[in-house]
Design a protein around this motif. Sequence first.
Motif, PDB file in Angstrom:
ATOM      1  N   MET A 106      64.086  14.741  68.379  1.00 56.21           N
ATOM      2  CA  MET A 106      65.315  14.518  67.628  1.00 56.21           C
ATOM      3  C   MET A 106      65.689  13.038  67.703  1.00 56.21           C
ATOM      4  SD  MET A 106      68.882  16.465  68.208  1.00 56.21           S
ATOM      5  CE  MET A 106      70.372  15.517  68.218  1.00 56.21           C
ATOM      6  N   GLU A 107      65.947  12.436  66.556  1.00 59.90           N
ATOM      7  CA  GLU A 107      66.245  11.004  66.532  1.00 59.90           C
ATOM      8  C   GLU A 107      67.724  10.754  66.774  1.00 59.90           C
ATOM      9  OE1 GLU A 107      65.804   7.277  63.439  1.00 59.90           O
ATOM     10  OE2 GLU A 107      64.371   8.926  63.365  1.00 59.90           O
ATOM     11  N   THR A 108      68.010   9.788  67.631  1.00 61.92           N
ATOM     12  CA  THR A 108      69.400   9.447  67.945  1.00 61.92           C
ATOM     13  C   THR A 108      70.032   8.696  66.776  1.00 61.92           C
ATOM     14  OG1 THR A 108      68.801   9.242  70.264  1.00 61.92           O
ATOM     15  CG2 THR A 108      70.905   8.297  69.611  1.00 61.92           C
ATOM     16  N   TYR A 109      71.264   9.096  66.438  1.00 61.84           N
ATOM     17  CA  TYR A 109      72.005   8.387  65.387  1.00 61.84           C
ATOM     18  C   TYR A 109      72.336   6.991  65.870  1.00 61.84           C
ATOM     19  CZ  TYR A 109      75.558   7.530  61.798  1.00 61.84           C
ATOM     20  OH  TYR A 109      76.293   7.005  60.764  1.00 61.84           O
ATOM     21  N   GLN A 110      72.094   5.992  65.035  1.00 65.20           N
ATOM     22  CA  GLN A 110      72.223   4.598  65.444  1.00 65.20           C
ATOM     23  C   GLN A 110      73.608   4.032  65.118  1.00 65.20           C
ATOM     24  OE1 GLN A 110      69.398   2.866  67.064  1.00 65.20           O
ATOM     25  NE2 GLN A 110      69.107   5.069  67.238  1.00 65.20           N
ATOM     26  N   LEU A 111      74.158   3.302  66.073  1.00 61.35           N
ATOM     27  CA  LEU A 111      75.438   2.619  65.867  1.00 61.35           C
ATOM     28  C   LEU A 111      75.154   1.282  65.186  1.00 61.35           C
ATOM     29  CD1 LEU A 111      77.160   3.262  69.326  1.00 61.35           C
ATOM     30  CD2 LEU A 111      77.478   4.517  67.197  1.00 61.35           C
ATOM     31  N   THR A 112      75.242   1.270  63.852  1.00 60.23           N
ATOM     32  CA  THR A 112      74.941   0.054  63.102  1.00 60.23           C
ATOM     33  C   THR A 112      76.050  -0.244  62.106  1.00 60.23           C
ATOM     34  OG1 THR A 112      73.753   1.215  61.337  1.00 60.23           O
ATOM     35  CG2 THR A 112      72.451   0.496  63.245  1.00 60.23           C
ATOM     36  N   LEU A 113      76.134  -1.523  61.733  1.00 60.44           N
ATOM     37  CA  LEU A 113      77.082  -1.932  60.691  1.00 60.44           C
ATOM     38  C   LEU A 113      76.754  -1.245  59.362  1.00 60.44           C
ATOM     39  CD1 LEU A 113      77.316  -5.752  61.501  1.00 60.44           C
ATOM     40  CD2 LEU A 113      79.032  -4.013  62.004  1.00 60.44           C
ATOM     41  N   ASN A 114      75.487  -0.925  59.147  1.00 60.02           N
ATOM     42  CA  ASN A 114      75.090  -0.229  57.913  1.00 60.02           C
ATOM     43  C   ASN A 114      75.813   1.107  57.772  1.00 60.02           C
ATOM     44  OD1 ASN A 114      73.299  -2.320  58.080  1.00 60.02           O
ATOM     45  ND2 ASN A 114      71.494  -1.137  57.545  1.00 60.02           N
ATOM     46  N   ASN A 115      75.940   1.826  58.872  1.00 59.12           N
ATOM     47  CA  ASN A 115      76.589   3.129  58.813  1.00 59.12           C
ATOM     48  C   ASN A 115      78.101   3.001  58.621  1.00 59.12           C
ATOM     49  OD1 ASN A 115      74.262   4.731  58.978  1.00 59.12           O
ATOM     50  ND2 ASN A 115      74.151   4.454  61.194  1.00 59.12           N
ATOM     51  N   ILE A 116      78.682   1.910  59.092  1.00 59.39           N
ATOM     52  CA  ILE A 116      80.089   1.644  58.780  1.00 59.39           C
ATOM     53  C   ILE A 116      80.235   1.353  57.288  1.00 59.39           C
ATOM     54  CG2 ILE A 116      81.987  -0.001  59.100  1.00 59.39           C
ATOM     55  CD1 ILE A 116      81.246  -0.185  62.020  1.00 59.39           C
ATOM     56  N   LYS A 167      78.370   2.347  54.799  1.00 59.81           N
ATOM     57  CA  LYS A 167      78.211   3.569  54.010  1.00 59.81           C
ATOM     58  C   LYS A 167      79.505   4.385  54.008  1.00 59.81           C
ATOM     59  CE  LYS A 167      74.277   5.037  55.874  1.00 59.81           C
ATOM     60  NZ  LYS A 167      73.100   5.891  56.120  1.00 59.81           N
ATOM     61  N   TYR A 168      80.167   4.440  55.148  1.00 58.23           N
ATOM     62  CA  TYR A 168      81.435   5.166  55.237  1.00 58.23           C
ATOM     63  C   TYR A 168      82.503   4.509  54.367  1.00 58.23           C
ATOM     64  CZ  TYR A 168      85.595   7.376  57.153  1.00 58.23           C
ATOM     65  OH  TYR A 168      86.778   8.057  57.278  1.00 58.23           O
ATOM     66  N   VAL A 169      82.598   3.194  54.440  1.00 58.45           N
ATOM     67  CA  VAL A 169      83.590   2.457  53.650  1.00 58.45           C
ATOM     68  C   VAL A 169      83.373   2.721  52.161  1.00 58.45           C
ATOM     69  CG1 VAL A 169      84.377   0.137  52.988  1.00 58.45           C
ATOM     70  CG2 VAL A 169      83.933   0.674  55.400  1.00 58.45           C
ATOM     71  N   LYS A 170      82.122   2.672  51.717  1.00 58.65           N
ATOM     72  CA  LYS A 170      81.811   2.917  50.310  1.00 58.65           C
ATOM     73  C   LYS A 170      82.180   4.341  49.920  1.00 58.65           C
ATOM     74  CE  LYS A 170      78.595   4.540  47.183  1.00 58.65           C
ATOM     75  NZ  LYS A 170      77.914   5.871  47.110  1.00 58.65           N
ATOM     76  N   GLU A 171      81.908   5.290  50.791  1.00 55.47           N
ATOM     77  CA  GLU A 171      82.144   6.696  50.471  1.00 55.47           C
ATOM     78  C   GLU A 171      83.624   7.025  50.391  1.00 55.47           C
ATOM     79  OE1 GLU A 171      80.698  10.230  49.261  1.00 55.47           O
ATOM     80  OE2 GLU A 171      79.427   8.543  49.880  1.00 55.47           O
ATOM     81  N   ILE A 172      84.436   6.461  51.283  1.00 54.29           N
ATOM     82  CA  ILE A 172      85.845   6.865  51.411  1.00 54.29           C
ATOM     83  C   ILE A 172      86.796   5.912  50.681  1.00 54.29           C
ATOM     84  CG2 ILE A 172      87.681   7.449  53.046  1.00 54.29           C
ATOM     85  CD1 ILE A 172      85.227   9.322  53.110  1.00 54.29           C
ATOM     86  N   TYR A 173      86.463   4.610  50.661  1.00 59.37           N
ATOM     87  CA  TYR A 173      87.410   3.619  50.141  1.00 59.37           C
ATOM     88  C   TYR A 173      86.860   2.895  48.909  1.00 59.37           C
ATOM     89  CZ  TYR A 173      89.027   4.289  54.957  1.00 59.37           C
ATOM     90  OH  TYR A 173      89.439   4.823  56.151  1.00 59.37           O
ATOM     91  N   SER A 174      86.047   3.562  48.136  1.00 64.09           N
ATOM     92  CA  SER A 174      85.332   2.915  47.036  1.00 64.09           C
ATOM     93  C   SER A 174      86.242   2.175  46.056  1.00 64.09           C
ATOM     94  CB  SER A 174      84.513   3.959  46.274  1.00 64.09           C
ATOM     95  OG  SER A 174      83.746   3.357  45.271  1.00 64.09           O
ATOM     96  N   ASP A 175      87.463   2.709  45.819  1.00 67.04           N
ATOM     97  CA  ASP A 175      88.352   2.126  44.810  1.00 67.04           C
ATOM     98  C   ASP A 175      89.338   1.098  45.370  1.00 67.04           C
ATOM     99  OD1 ASP A 175      87.194   3.713  42.856  1.00 67.04           O
ATOM    100  OD2 ASP A 175      88.602   5.357  43.182  1.00 67.04           O
ATOM    101  N   VAL A 176      89.296   0.849  46.682  1.00 65.60           N
ATOM    102  CA  VAL A 176      90.227  -0.112  47.292  1.00 65.60           C
ATOM    103  C   VAL A 176      89.777  -1.533  46.971  1.00 65.60           C
ATOM    104  CG1 VAL A 176      91.202  -0.959  49.475  1.00 65.60           C
ATOM    105  CG2 VAL A 176      90.853   1.499  49.125  1.00 65.60           C
ATOM    106  N   GLU A 177      90.747  -2.392  46.665  1.00 67.88           N
ATOM    107  CA  GLU A 177      90.450  -3.756  46.226  1.00 67.88           C
ATOM    108  C   GLU A 177      89.967  -4.679  47.337  1.00 67.88           C
ATOM    109  OE1 GLU A 177      92.593  -5.835  42.482  1.00 67.88           O
ATOM    110  OE2 GLU A 177      93.867  -5.500  44.210  1.00 67.88           O
ATOM    111  N   VAL A 178      89.063  -5.579  46.955  1.00 65.66           N
ATOM    112  CA  VAL A 178      88.698  -6.758  47.737  1.00 65.66           C
ATOM    113  C   VAL A 178      88.932  -7.949  46.814  1.00 65.66           C
ATOM    114  CG1 VAL A 178      86.911  -7.966  49.021  1.00 65.66           C
ATOM    115  CG2 VAL A 178      86.962  -5.463  49.026  1.00 65.66           C
ATOM    116  N   VAL A 179      89.796  -8.884  47.243  1.00 67.59           N
ATOM    117  CA  VAL A 179      90.259  -9.957  46.359  1.00 67.59           C
ATOM    118  C   VAL A 179      89.840 -11.321  46.912  1.00 67.59           C
ATOM    119  CG1 VAL A 179      92.302 -11.060  45.332  1.00 67.59           C
ATOM    120  CG2 VAL A 179      92.249  -8.564  45.669  1.00 67.59           C
TER     121      VAL A 179
END
Length: 547
Positions: free
Chosen positions: A1-11, A13-25
């Motif tokens: 079983m592969e251990t889930y990795q603590l990476t910025l990539n996984n953060i 992916k979460y940001v894109k999934e949950i906050y996709s419509d929030v502005e970056v200016v």
Amino acid sequence: METYQLTLNNILKYVKEIYSDVEVVYRPPHGNDIRSTYGREYERVLKLADGLNKLGVGPGDRVATLDWNTIWHFELYWAVPGMGAVLHPLNVRLAPEDLVYIINHAGDKVLIYHRDFAPLVEKLKPHLKTVQLYIQIADGQGPATKDVEIEDVIKQGEPKPLPEISEDKVATIGYTSGTTGRPKGAYFTHRALTLHTLVSALAFAGFRGFARPECVEEICTFLQLVPMFHVHGWGTPWTFALLGWRQVYPGRFDAGHTARLIAEENVKSLAGVPTMLYMILTHPDFPKYVEKVRKIRPIFTVGGAALPKELAKKAEEAGFIPRVGYGMTETAPILTLGFFKPTEKIPKDVEEYYHLLTATGLPIPLVDLMVADENLRPVPRDGKTMGEIVVRAPWVTPEYLGDPEKTREAWRGGWFHTGDVAIWQPDGRVRIVDRAKDVIKSGGEWISSLQLEDLILTHPAVAQAAVIGVPHEMWGERPVAVVILKPGASAKEEDIIKHLEKFVEAGKIPKWWLPDKVIFVQQLPLTGTGKIDKKVLREQFKDVLKK
């Protein structure tokens, strides 16, 4: 079983999934505004990573950036570590000689630079031994060059998913500002930065004094004021993305522009060094925005140097909620924050309140912190006994790049030695009283330059102050105050000394702490991160007490 990795990539992916419509200016002082979203930025990050890969950038390659707080810098914060390469933000305020040293020492393969720095980069190029690829960010006032432009890199890329990478892979490197010799390189893994992001998000979302309850019900805005070339921008580009806050990137720091952005973009939180806060409060345009600032009540987290009580008072009068944070290049950076415990009573006495407010703070979760004597024993928590802050945390750099001797010195006894001299209070708070290199040793006893500066700043004519130790034939060192007066104000040396004598009479400082000399200047030298450069002052005034 592969251990889930603590990476910025996984953060990401979460940001894109949950906050996709929030502005970056992106709103620079001069030029066109860019209004994007986390969803759009996610696609651009993937395309940027693929575009860099097509240009020969691969896992482990070091990618240096010479940029302001731009939307491209935000994208590079995700794309470069995300593709398995190593992000290396360069301090744009360092001398060219230091930049050459750092780039060569780090072995950077790529240099991505803002157009403002095109003339500087052309001067650096003949001296850079490892850089094979130059990419220009076509923004700002500098000249265009023949180097490929970052927008073309993005256009050539495809939105391919970022690779699965190990959490132990190095994500970033950064260099100290070199105040005590050559800059030293520190590195940070994905695991370290992911844990730092998670804990700092917890702090800004849930800690008393930092959390904004209204930001649970509405989208709030964070202004990325901390330079992104300075120790990950204090980690806030990642932290506030994870929190789902709207982010505003202001380009190059301009105090008047910052005041305008706070008012017009309804900024609820920002952070910076004390010099930045002072420049905003004293800017001629600030009165135009002060009423709006008072309605918003933005939290301004101060770090990088001590927050003087008088500056904290001015900030509160203007509508800011001043708070304190503490860390350093080697610690990713956050170690402590000036939050309040849930059961803690906020002092009603004004002086007691500001004394509490301006303390260095309490350690955040997963930071093991001790104020220790020279034998690595904890000093008493009596608010008086001085010692050095030593720490252990998952995000402290394990070593200095290519420097085993300095690594051993920094990590002696299994603790990272910060070089900051502090006292430990009964409630667990620490209060830095000086840097080890700045503390004044007179007749074998320590004098806190920070405490003297804080008291000098209470004089109504004083705008800024720095206290340094100057060689003395009898006492080894004696304090000398270097002072800038407020516009239109006047004061003489004896006025400052008489002002300090009041604190001697009140028992706040001993008489022998009084400066031997007060020097008035028009400006104070600053380091690349906006702190007062005491090394320069000590050299400049090293002979003022000689007979």
